[in-house]
Design a protein around this motif. Structure first.
Motif, PDB file in Angstrom:
ATOM      1  N   ILE A 253       0.850  -1.192   0.000  1.00 45.63           N
ATOM      2  CA  ILE A 253       0.000   0.000   0.000  1.00 45.63           C
ATOM      3  C   ILE A 253       0.891   1.249   0.000  1.00 45.63           C
ATOM      4  O   ILE A 253       0.674   2.190  -0.758  1.00 45.63           O
ATOM      5  N   GLU A 254       1.948   1.218   0.813  1.00 47.44           N
ATOM      6  CA  GLU A 254       2.846   2.375   0.895  1.00 47.44           C
ATOM      7  C   GLU A 254       3.574   2.599  -0.440  1.00 47.44           C
ATOM      8  O   GLU A 254       3.716   3.725  -0.910  1.00 47.44           O
ATOM      9  N   ARG A 255       4.003   1.508  -1.051  1.00 42.14           N
ATOM     10  CA  ARG A 255       4.712   1.645  -2.326  1.00 42.14           C
ATOM     11  C   ARG A 255       3.785   2.213  -3.399  1.00 42.14           C
ATOM     12  O   ARG A 255       4.160   3.102  -4.149  1.00 42.14           O
ATOM     13  N   ILE A 256       2.556   1.686  -3.449  1.00 40.86           N
ATOM     14  CA  ILE A 256       1.661   2.114  -4.532  1.00 40.86           C
ATOM     15  C   ILE A 256       1.154   3.532  -4.298  1.00 40.86           C
ATOM     16  O   ILE A 256       1.008   4.304  -5.245  1.00 40.86           O
ATOM     17  N   SER A 257       0.940   3.898  -3.028  1.00 43.42           N
ATOM     18  CA  SER A 257       0.380   5.245  -2.825  1.00 43.42           C
ATOM     19  C   SER A 257       1.397   6.326  -3.195  1.00 43.42           C
ATOM     20  O   SER A 257       1.009   7.435  -3.541  1.00 43.42           O
ATOM     21  N   GLY A 258       2.680   6.007  -3.162  1.00 45.90           N
ATOM     22  CA  GLY A 258       3.685   7.015  -3.542  1.00 45.90           C
ATOM     23  C   GLY A 258       4.186   6.865  -4.967  1.00 45.90           C
ATOM     24  O   GLY A 258       5.131   7.534  -5.386  1.00 45.90           O
ATOM     25  N   ARG A 259       3.568   5.967  -5.716  1.00 49.02           N
ATOM     26  CA  ARG A 259       4.076   5.727  -7.081  1.00 49.02           C
ATOM     27  C   ARG A 259       3.697   6.862  -8.030  1.00 49.02           C
ATOM     28  O   ARG A 259       2.593   7.383  -7.995  1.00 49.02           O
ATOM     29  N   ARG A 260       4.619   7.225  -8.889  1.00 51.80           N
ATOM     30  CA  ARG A 260       4.350   8.145  -9.999  1.00 51.80           C
ATOM     31  C   ARG A 260       4.910   7.470 -11.249  1.00 51.80           C
ATOM     32  O   ARG A 260       5.996   6.898 -11.193  1.00 51.80           O
ATOM     33  N   VAL A 261       4.169   7.546 -12.360  1.00 48.47           N
ATOM     34  CA  VAL A 261       4.627   6.849 -13.572  1.00 48.47           C
ATOM     35  C   VAL A 261       4.736   7.795 -14.763  1.00 48.47           C
ATOM     36  O   VAL A 261       4.047   8.819 -14.838  1.00 48.47           O
ATOM     37  N   HIS A 262       5.620   7.406 -15.675  1.00 53.06           N
ATOM     38  CA  HIS A 262       5.723   8.091 -16.963  1.00 53.06           C
ATOM     39  C   HIS A 262       4.898   7.265 -17.935  1.00 53.06           C
ATOM     40  O   HIS A 262       5.291   6.149 -18.299  1.00 53.06           O
ATOM     41  N   PRO A 263       3.712   7.790 -18.332  1.00 55.94           N
ATOM     42  CA  PRO A 263       2.782   6.930 -19.076  1.00 55.94           C
ATOM     43  C   PRO A 263       3.359   6.388 -20.387  1.00 55.94           C
ATOM     44  O   PRO A 263       3.134   5.219 -20.710  1.00 55.94           O
ATOM     45  N   ALA A 264       4.122   7.174 -21.116  1.00 55.33           N
ATOM     46  CA  ALA A 264       4.572   6.716 -22.440  1.00 55.33           C
ATOM     47  C   ALA A 264       5.521   5.526 -22.342  1.00 55.33           C
ATOM     48  O   ALA A 264       5.486   4.632 -23.191  1.00 55.33           O
ATOM     49  N   SER A 265       6.368   5.465 -21.305  1.00 52.05           N
ATOM     50  CA  SER A 265       7.355   4.378 -21.226  1.00 52.05           C
ATOM     51  C   SER A 265       6.988   3.335 -20.181  1.00 52.05           C
ATOM     52  O   SER A 265       7.544   2.238 -20.192  1.00 52.05           O
ATOM     53  N   GLY A 266       6.093   3.682 -19.234  1.00 53.68           N
ATOM     54  CA  GLY A 266       5.789   2.761 -18.138  1.00 53.68           C
ATOM     55  C   GLY A 266       6.803   2.866 -16.997  1.00 53.68           C
ATOM     56  O   GLY A 266       6.665   2.160 -16.000  1.00 53.68           O
ATOM     57  N   ARG A 267       7.827   3.734 -17.124  1.00 51.17           N
ATOM     58  CA  ARG A 267       8.810   3.856 -16.031  1.00 51.17           C
ATOM     59  C   ARG A 267       8.103   4.312 -14.761  1.00 51.17           C
ATOM     60  O   ARG A 267       7.289   5.230 -14.808  1.00 51.17           O
ATOM     61  N   SER A 268       8.464   3.658 -13.630  1.00 53.68           N
ATOM     62  CA  SER A 268       7.805   4.107 -12.403  1.00 53.68           C
ATOM     63  C   SER A 268       8.803   4.583 -11.364  1.00 53.68           C
ATOM     64  O   SER A 268       9.952   4.134 -11.307  1.00 53.68           O
ATOM     65  N   TYR A 269       8.342   5.538 -10.578  1.00 57.43           N
ATOM     66  CA  TYR A 269       9.138   6.176  -9.527  1.00 57.43           C
ATOM     67  C   TYR A 269       8.334   6.098  -8.245  1.00 57.43           C
ATOM     68  O   TYR A 269       7.167   5.736  -8.242  1.00 57.43           O
ATOM     69  N   HIS A 270       8.982   6.500  -7.140  1.00 61.22           N
ATOM     70  CA  HIS A 270       8.266   6.619  -5.869  1.00 61.22           C
ATOM     71  C   HIS A 270       8.702   7.928  -5.223  1.00 61.22           C
ATOM     72  O   HIS A 270       9.904   8.226  -5.194  1.00 61.22           O
ATOM     73  N   ILE A 271       7.726   8.689  -4.711  1.00 60.80           N
ATOM     74  CA  ILE A 271       8.071  10.019  -4.200  1.00 60.80           C
ATOM     75  C   ILE A 271       9.121   9.950  -3.082  1.00 60.80           C
ATOM     76  O   ILE A 271       9.929  10.848  -2.952  1.00 60.80           O
ATOM     77  N   LYS A 272       9.135   8.845  -2.327  1.00 56.06           N
ATOM     78  CA  LYS A 272      10.095   8.731  -1.225  1.00 56.06           C
ATOM     79  C   LYS A 272      11.208   7.720  -1.525  1.00 56.06           C
ATOM     80  O   LYS A 272      12.379   7.993  -1.303  1.00 56.06           O
ATOM     81  N   PHE A 273      10.843   6.543  -2.050  1.00 58.94           N
ATOM     82  CA  PHE A 273      11.820   5.456  -2.155  1.00 58.94           C
ATOM     83  C   PHE A 273      12.623   5.461  -3.457  1.00 58.94           C
ATOM     84  O   PHE A 273      13.665   4.816  -3.534  1.00 58.94           O
ATOM     85  N   ASN A 274      12.097   6.132  -4.475  1.00 57.98           N
ATOM     86  CA  ASN A 274      12.780   6.089  -5.782  1.00 57.98           C
ATOM     87  C   ASN A 274      12.422   7.364  -6.542  1.00 57.98           C
ATOM     88  O   ASN A 274      11.816   7.321  -7.612  1.00 57.98           O
ATOM     89  N   PRO A 275      12.798   8.533  -5.966  1.00 54.21           N
ATOM     90  CA  PRO A 275      12.307   9.781  -6.546  1.00 54.21           C
ATOM     91  C   PRO A 275      12.982  10.126  -7.884  1.00 54.21           C
ATOM     92  O   PRO A 275      14.142   9.770  -8.102  1.00 54.21           O
ATOM     93  N   PRO A 276      12.256  10.789  -8.771  1.00 50.34           N
ATOM     94  CA  PRO A 276      12.888  11.249 -10.012  1.00 50.34           C
ATOM     95  C   PRO A 276      13.885  12.374  -9.705  1.00 50.34           C
ATOM     96  O   PRO A 276      13.836  12.967  -8.628  1.00 50.34           O
ATOM     97  N   LYS A 277      14.773  12.649 -10.667  1.00 51.91           N
ATOM     98  CA  LYS A 277      15.791  13.703 -10.426  1.00 51.91           C
ATOM     99  C   LYS A 277      15.118  15.060 -10.235  1.00 51.91           C
ATOM    100  O   LYS A 277      15.518  15.857  -9.392  1.00 51.91           O
ATOM    101  N   VAL A 278      14.087  15.331 -11.045  1.00 50.81           N
ATOM    102  CA  VAL A 278      13.328  16.582 -10.899  1.00 50.81           C
ATOM    103  C   VAL A 278      11.904  16.185 -10.508  1.00 50.81           C
ATOM    104  O   VAL A 278      11.300  15.320 -11.164  1.00 50.81           O
ATOM    105  N   GLU A 279      11.389  16.800  -9.448  1.00 52.40           N
ATOM    106  CA  GLU A 279      10.079  16.402  -8.928  1.00 52.40           C
ATOM    107  C   GLU A 279       8.998  16.434 -10.011  1.00 52.40           C
ATOM    108  O   GLU A 279       8.866  17.427 -10.737  1.00 52.40           O
ATOM    109  N   GLY A 280       8.255  15.335 -10.149  1.00 44.99           N
ATOM    110  CA  GLY A 280       7.129  15.293 -11.079  1.00 44.99           C
ATOM    111  C   GLY A 280       7.507  15.104 -12.540  1.00 44.99           C
ATOM    112  O   GLY A 280       6.642  15.115 -13.415  1.00 44.99           O
ATOM    113  N   LYS A 281       8.824  14.902 -12.822  1.00 48.01           N
ATOM    114  CA  LYS A 281       9.258  14.775 -14.229  1.00 48.01           C
ATOM    115  C   LYS A 281      10.030  13.470 -14.442  1.00 48.01           C
ATOM    116  O   LYS A 281      10.828  13.063 -13.591  1.00 48.01           O
TER     117      LYS A 281
END
Ligand code: AP5
Ligand code: ZN
Length: 218
Positions: free
Chosen positions: A117-145
């Protein structure tokens, strides 16, 4: 290298698939990504699948088996493939077996429900490639991008807490039986059976990556 990544929603299948396909230079066959692309393109399959996906259910075996069969015909599958989120039911696994699709490994990523639940609630994805990030555990280099394209990241429509709980129930009832299916096949002595590897999925993204790559090399 021909393998299946098996595990509950949010276990990190997509995250780890990215490392494995790079290491072995094989395509990632994610039925979830394929369905989301169909939803976006509003194909008849996508329109039908969206309702089921938003409720956290499973798309029909016939549709999925047809989708995978077509995908395996493509030239990039000649040297191997990684299935992510497929098979998800006994009939889907039987369809692979009946079509003599060869497999070297089934890798199960085991993660307890609370962490999911914790992993999924913080997940953010890049729709075109399917790449997934996590706001806390695997954040992107630039927030939201997205790191590679700089495009916006989004939350998946099926990542609401209610839908995730439903997806976890569906996993227990319909997909978890594949743990027995593949582990008993591996122990049966059948030369065509893929090896079964269970990976402890609690730990950092990097730790899980190393566990998987070490298991595949040994
Ligand atoms: P699908 O897209 O396959 O979803 P899923 O199986 O529910 O799995 P997820 O994509 O949610 O999780 P994941 O294991 O890939 O985790 P991730 O790496 O993103 O399917 C979606 C829907 O499509 C289904 O519900 C169904 O309706 C339909 N469908 C698809 N295939 C089907 C089939 N074969 N038959 C029928 N219907 C089908 O990681 C999750 C989060 O955790 C991310 O934020 C990530 O950054 C983070 N994270 C990853 N690893 C770690 C770590 N070690 N520590 C902390 N955080 C981590
Ligand atoms: Zn995924």
């Amino acid at each position: 290298m021909r393998l299946i990544l098996l595990g509950p929603p949010g276990a990190g299948k997509g995250t780890q698939a990215a490392f494995i396909v790079e290491e072995f230079n094989i395509p990632q066959i994610s039925t979830g990504d394929m369905l989301r692309a169909a939803v976006k393109a509003q194909t008849p399959l996508g329109i039908e699948a969206k309702k089921v996906m938003d409720a956290g259910g499973l798309v029909s075996d016939d549709l999925i088996i047809g989708l995978v069969r077509d995908r395996l015909q493509q030239a990039d599958c000649e040297n191997g493939y990684l299935f992510d989120g497929f098979p998800r039911t006994i009939p889907q696994a039987d369809a692979l077996k009946e079509a003599n699709v060869s497999l070297d490994y089934v890798i199960e990523i085991d993660v307890p429900a609370e962490q999911i639940i914790e992993r999924i609630s913080g997940r953010r994805v890049h729709p075109a490639s399917g790449r997934s990030y996590h706001i806390k555990f695997n954040p992107p280099k630039v927030e939201g991008k997205d790191d590679l394209t700089g495009e916006d990241l989004i939350q998946r429509d099926d990542d609401s807490e209610e839908t995730v709980r439903n997806r976890l129930d569906v996993y227990q009832n319909q997909t978890r039986p594949l743990v027995d299916y593949y582990s008993s096949w591996a122990q049966s002595g059948d030369a065509n059976a893929p090896k079964y590897i269970k990976i402890e999925g609690v730990g950092s993204v990097e730790e899980i990556r190393n566990r998987i790559l070490e298991a595949l090399k040994s």
